[in-house]
Write a protein that holds these residues in place. Structure first.
Motif, PDB file in Angstrom:
ATOM      1  N   VAL A   1       1.061   5.514  -0.485  1.00 26.33           N
ATOM      2  CA  VAL A   1       0.308   6.761  -0.517  1.00 26.33           C
ATOM      3  C   VAL A   1       1.298   7.907  -0.610  1.00 26.33           C
ATOM      4  CG1 VAL A   1      -1.450   8.181   0.603  1.00 26.33           C
ATOM      5  CG2 VAL A   1      -1.415   5.709   1.018  1.00 26.33           C
TER       6      VAL A   1
ATOM      7  N   HIS B   1       0.878  -1.181   0.000  1.00 29.04           N
ATOM      8  CA  HIS B   1       0.000   0.000   0.000  1.00 29.04           C
ATOM      9  C   HIS B   1       0.910   1.224   0.000  1.00 29.04           C
ATOM     10  CE1 HIS B   1      -3.317   2.616   1.269  1.00 29.04           C
ATOM     11  NE2 HIS B   1      -2.648   2.956   2.355  1.00 29.04           N
TER      12      HIS B   1
ATOM     13  N   ARG C   1      -3.663  13.557  -2.339  1.00 30.91           N
ATOM     14  CA  ARG C   1      -3.002  12.269  -2.103  1.00 30.91           C
ATOM     15  C   ARG C   1      -3.283  11.358  -3.274  1.00 30.91           C
ATOM     16  NH1 ARG C   1      -6.415   8.152   1.309  1.00 30.91           N
ATOM     17  NH2 ARG C   1      -8.469   8.864   0.723  1.00 30.91           N
TER      18      ARG C   1
ATOM     19  N   ASP D   1      -2.345   0.416  -4.471  1.00 27.39           N
ATOM     20  CA  ASP D   1      -2.295  -0.860  -3.753  1.00 27.39           C
ATOM     21  C   ASP D   1      -1.918  -1.926  -4.771  1.00 27.39           C
ATOM     22  OD1 ASP D   1      -3.131   0.284  -1.327  1.00 27.39           O
ATOM     23  OD2 ASP D   1      -5.230   0.115  -1.909  1.00 27.39           O
TER      24      ASP D   1
ATOM     25  N   VAL E   1      -3.086   7.092  -4.084  1.00 25.97           N
ATOM     26  CA  VAL E   1      -2.955   5.782  -3.459  1.00 25.97           C
ATOM     27  C   VAL E   1      -2.754   4.718  -4.532  1.00 25.97           C
ATOM     28  CG1 VAL E   1      -4.110   4.054  -2.032  1.00 25.97           C
ATOM     29  CG2 VAL E   1      -4.471   6.488  -1.566  1.00 25.97           C
TER      30      VAL E   1
END
Length: 95
Positions: free
Chosen positions: A6, A4, A86, A90, A88
Motif C-alpha cells: 500500500v 500486500h 492510497r 496484492d 493497493v
C-alpha cells in the motif's frame, strides 16, 4: 506467499514518521501477518506517495484475517482521517 503493498499519500506529510511507527508496531501482534515493512519515500516529485507498507501473508485468507483483526482496525481508525490517497497491490507472484 501473498505480498500486500500500500502506497499512502497523507494530508500532512509530517504524519509520516508516526504512521510508519504505527504500521511497524503491528509486527508480532496479528497471527496471519508474517512480515511487515514500512518506510518513507525519498522521492519528492508530485507523483510520489509519502509512505509505503509491505506485508506478507500465507494466502488470501491470511490477508483477509489481517484486514479484520482488531490491531489492524485500530490502526485504520487513526490512519484513514490522515489519508488523501492510497494505492493497493496484492500479488501472489512477486518474485
Amino acid at each position: 506467499m501473498l505480498t500486500h503493498m500500500v502506497a499512502f499519500r497523507l494530508t500532512d506529510p509530517n504524519d509520516a514518521a508516526e504512521a510508519i511507527e504505527r504500521l511497524r508496531s503491528m509486527r508480532g501482534r496479528i497471527p496471519t501477518l508474517l512480515d511487515v515493512r514500512a518506510g518513507s519515500n525519498v522521492n519528492t516529485t508530485d507523483a510520489a506517495a509519502d509512505v509505503l507498507l509491505i506485508t506478507e501473508h500465507d494466502d488470501e485468507a491470511g490477508l483477509a484475517a489481517y484486514a479484520e483483526h482488531p490491531v489492524h482496525l485500530e490502526l485504520l481508525a487513526w490512519l484513514r482521517p490522515r489519508l488523501s490517497d492510497r494505492v493497493v497491490v496484492d500479488s501472489l507472484d512477486l518474485g
